[in-house]
Design an enzyme around this catalytic site. Structure first.
Site, PDB file in Angstrom:
ATOM      1  N   HIS A   1      44.663  41.125  46.467  1.00  0.00           N
ATOM      2  CA  HIS A   1      44.009  39.814  46.445  1.00  0.00           C
ATOM      3  C   HIS A   1      43.932  39.274  45.009  1.00  0.00           C
ATOM      4  O   HIS A   1      44.345  38.153  44.725  1.00  0.00           O
ATOM      5  CB  HIS A   1      42.601  39.957  47.045  1.00  0.00           C
ATOM      6  CG  HIS A   1      41.847  38.676  47.155  1.00  0.00           C
ATOM      7  ND1 HIS A   1      41.677  38.001  48.344  1.00  0.00           N
ATOM      8  CD2 HIS A   1      41.214  37.922  46.225  1.00  0.00           C
ATOM      9  CE1 HIS A   1      40.988  36.906  48.136  1.00  0.00           C
ATOM     10  NE2 HIS A   1      40.676  36.828  46.853  1.00  0.00           N
ATOM     11  N   GLU A   2      43.434  40.114  44.114  1.00  0.00           N
ATOM     12  CA  GLU A   2      43.254  39.663  42.727  1.00  0.00           C
ATOM     13  C   GLU A   2      44.599  39.411  42.047  1.00  0.00           C
ATOM     14  O   GLU A   2      44.767  38.430  41.322  1.00  0.00           O
ATOM     15  CB  GLU A   2      42.436  40.677  41.922  1.00  0.00           C
ATOM     16  CG  GLU A   2      41.005  40.869  42.418  1.00  0.00           C
ATOM     17  CD  GLU A   2      40.236  39.565  42.540  1.00  0.00           C
ATOM     18  OE1 GLU A   2      40.530  38.622  41.774  1.00  0.00           O
ATOM     19  OE2 GLU A   2      39.365  39.473  43.420  1.00  0.00           O
TER      20      GLU A   2
ATOM     21  N   GLY B   1      20.885  15.929  29.889  1.00  0.00           N
ATOM     22  CA  GLY B   1      21.940  16.935  29.926  1.00  0.00           C
ATOM     23  C   GLY B   1      21.566  18.065  30.852  1.00  0.00           C
ATOM     24  O   GLY B   1      20.427  18.152  31.297  1.00  0.00           O
TER      25      GLY B   1
ATOM     26  N   ASP C   1      36.676  31.642  47.334  1.00  0.00           N
ATOM     27  CA  ASP C   1      37.880  30.864  47.018  1.00  0.00           C
ATOM     28  C   ASP C   1      37.976  29.643  47.916  1.00  0.00           C
ATOM     29  O   ASP C   1      38.300  28.545  47.464  1.00  0.00           O
ATOM     30  CB  ASP C   1      39.139  31.715  47.243  1.00  0.00           C
ATOM     31  CG  ASP C   1      39.107  33.005  46.439  1.00  0.00           C
ATOM     32  OD1 ASP C   1      38.404  33.016  45.422  1.00  0.00           O
ATOM     33  OD2 ASP C   1      39.775  33.970  46.831  1.00  0.00           O
TER      34      ASP C   1
END
Ligand code: ADP
Length: 603
Positions: free
Chosen positions: A426-427, A205, A503
């Site tokens: 932008h946000e 894991g 992004d």
């Protein structure tokens, strides 16, 4: 010290050095040390002593032009210069002294024996001891006084009291391991029916999901000794040392059976053996020894070997074949319920304010591992202390999630007015595109306070429940949301900024995955064009297709992102008023919650 090949080069050095020291010692220091004290007197004293018959032995050294003599009891040696003395022989004869060429031993026989034999040997042994101690320290850490000893940490009796209850979530792993506990409690039950417990169990894991904890809990539950060692501790400077450590570990384990041996990061020794020239001999020998040892002990000796790794694909197939580590227990990142449970377990250690909503915190911390959640709780407690509060509040927990995700707030970062506006648009762009697409997760919080990670602001989205499958539409919407920030900047300021680099990276990764791995493009149908190599450590992928196909993939990735970018731009154009309104509000308040956002949007 058994079966460890002696290191050659250092030993030659060591013998050489000792030999040199001995030679120098015999040449220079010996004569000086061994000389008995000689007192120099004048000739008249000599004559006087002869007349008084006080001479013991006399040695006339013609060449040196001197006479050595002792007193009657032979306690001291005297020396005097020679004088032309024709009566010397007669005088000596009368004095009753013994005289001849060489009779006076200037050196004390015992002292000379000590100095030329005993002392060098003692020095020899001392240097030997020192050197071998040094070598061992270099070879095996501070407590490697014995070459090739396993120095495994042994926890006898219920390792630090860790039980299954302390490991939150991970129910599947616990279920699989509780069989081992049952076996260690009552092996007879299994033997009676002829069932054999797997000798080795591999916990796989991502880092920090509680693999070590689970292994300790198995030992704690079954109340048996627990040997813990990291794979890298086996790998040594000298070939053969690691193998010797493996032997020693298994010898100890068999003595203490029933018991559990835990090898953390087993990929350090268990990597695939490849035929490359100049491979790592030491690692391969260690692995071979491990394989041999695992074959060597009979089934049902009640020694269970647990091993943990986050790179299962790199393990040697010989290690994972039946009879060795044949059971694989996945320890995955916790889901929503798991995260909440882990938060609750760790919150027991701190003093909490009455109304903490763990569900909400768990939802915000999507994708966090157990170790990260433990860290979040601790950060929150530290924040409470810093704020001079007596207990940890919901706000502490939420802020500490942001600290773990995005770093601390940058106190002295000063954005210009225009920068702040750009960040706000932008946000809000991200949030608005997310909210307007039905399938996007609701916005939790938007902030334009700069963080130490370099983020000038961010939009925190929250998954409502667990997602095991993600549809093509959802992926496309995600890409659209990611492009929403840049789309807003373009729409309002008619220019692009560097703020969208993260992004862009994420959107490209998603788009590429859709085309190369999830079969979500028309042209390639269900063909795997990429394979993931490091599933638990970031999931790097490597392309498996021809150069022509690569060009085509790139073209399609670009087309996909462009399409979503256009969609985001369209959504924002359609909701231009809301975009302006919310951005202005965010600009003033710097941080707004999801509720405030939705309230303005639905006004
Ligand atoms: P791994 O060996 O998988 O890298 P560890 O077992 O060493 O991770 O876990 C590190 C820490 O994370 C533990 O000491 C514990 O505080 C916390 N932790 C991880 N998973 C859990 C869990 N499922 N429940 C409670 N705590 C956990």
């Amino acid at each position: 010290m058994k079966e460890v090949p002696k290191p050659k080069k250092p030993l030659i050095f060591y013998y050489g050095a000792v030999l040199l020291v001995l030679m120098l010692f015999n040449l220079l220091a010996m004569p000086w040390l061994a000389q008995r004290q000689i007192r120099e007197v004048d000739y008249s004293t000599f004559i006087q002593m002869a007349d008084d018959r006080e001479l013991g032995q006399v040695e006339v050294q013609q060449e040196e032009n001197q006479i050595l003599f002792t007193d009657k009891d032979n306690t001291a040696i005297y020396k005097t210069g020679m004088m032309p003395d024709p009566d010397l022989t007669q005088r000596l004869d009368e004095s009753g002294a013994k005289f001849s060429g060489q009779i006076i031993q200037q050196t004390n026989p015992i002292l000379s024996f000590l100095l030329s034999w005993v002392l060098p040997i003692a020095v020899f042994i001392a240097i030997g001891q020192y050197m071998s101690k040094k070598l061992m320290e270099r070879a095996g850490g501070p407590n490697a006084m014995a070459f090739g000893k396993s120095n495994a940490k042994v926890y006898v009796q219920s390792t630090q009291g860790i039980k299954f209850a302390d490991v939150a979530g991970e129910d599947e792993a616990k279920e699989s391991l509780s069989e081992v506990v049952d076996y260690l409690h009552d092996p007879g039950k299994y033997r009676a029916i002829g069932a054999a417990m797997p000798k080795g169990i591999l916990l796989v894991g991502p880092p920090g999901t509680g693999k070590t904890m689970l292994a300790k809990a198995v030992a704690g539950e079954s109340n048996v000794p627990f040997f813990s060692m990291s794979g890298s501790e086996f790998v040594e400077m000298f070939v053969g040392m690691g193998a010797s450590k493996v032997r020693d570990l298994f010898r100890q384990a068999k003595e203490k059976a029933p018991c559990i041996v835990f090898i953390d990061e087993i990929d350090a020794i268990g990597q695939k053996r490849d035929g490359r020239l100049g491979g790592n001999d030491e690692r391969e020998q260690t692995l071979n020894q491990l394989l041999t040892e695992m074959d060597g002990f009979e089934e049902n000796t009640s020694v269970i070997i647990l091993a943990a790794t986050n790179r299962p694909e790199s393990l040697d197939p010989a290690l994972t074949r039946p009879g060795r580590f044949d059971r694989r227990v996945p320890v995955e990142l916790p889901d929503l319920a798991g995260r909440e449970a882990i938060l609750r377990v760790h919150a027991k250690k701190i003093r909490l304010d009455g109304q903490v909503d763990f569900g909400r915190v768990a939802r915000m911390a999507s994708g966090a591992s157990g170790a990260e959640l433990a860290n979040i709780v601790n950060e929150a407690a530290l924040r409470a202390v810093r704020g001079g509060r007596a207990s940890v509040t919901q706000a502490d927990l939420e802020e500490s999630i942001e600290v773990v995700i995005a770093g601390y707030q940058k106190k002295n970062a000063i954005l210009t007015d225009r920068e702040k506006q750009i960040v706000a648009y932008h946000e809000v762009g991200h949030a608005l595109v997310a909210a307007k697409q039905t399938n996007s997760a609701p916005v939790q919080k938007i902030t334009i306070v700069p963080r130490t990670s370099g983020a000038l602001g961010y939009t925190m989205q929250v998954e409502e429940g667990n997602h095991y499958l993600v549809s093509q539409e959802e992926l496309e919407n995600k890409i659209a949301t990611l492009t929403g920030g840049r789309a807003a900047e373009e729409l309002v300021f008619r220019s692009a900024s560097t703020g969208a680099s993260n992004d862009i990276e994420q959107a490209t990764k998603l788009a590429r995955g859709m085309i190369t791995r999830y079969g979500m493009s028309e042209d390639f149908d269900m063909v795997a064009l990429e394979t993931v190599t490091n599933q638990y450590l970031g999931g790097d992928a490597s392309l498996a297709c021809s150069a022509d196909t690569q060009t085509e993939i790139d073209r399609q990735v670009v087309a996909l992102v462009k399409k979503q970018h256009a969609k985001a731009a369209r959504i924002l154009t359609e909701n231009r008023e809301k975009l302006d309104e919310i951005a202005r509000y965010l600009y003033e308040k710097e941080t707004i919650t999801g509720e405030e956002f939705m309230e303005i949007l639905n006004r």
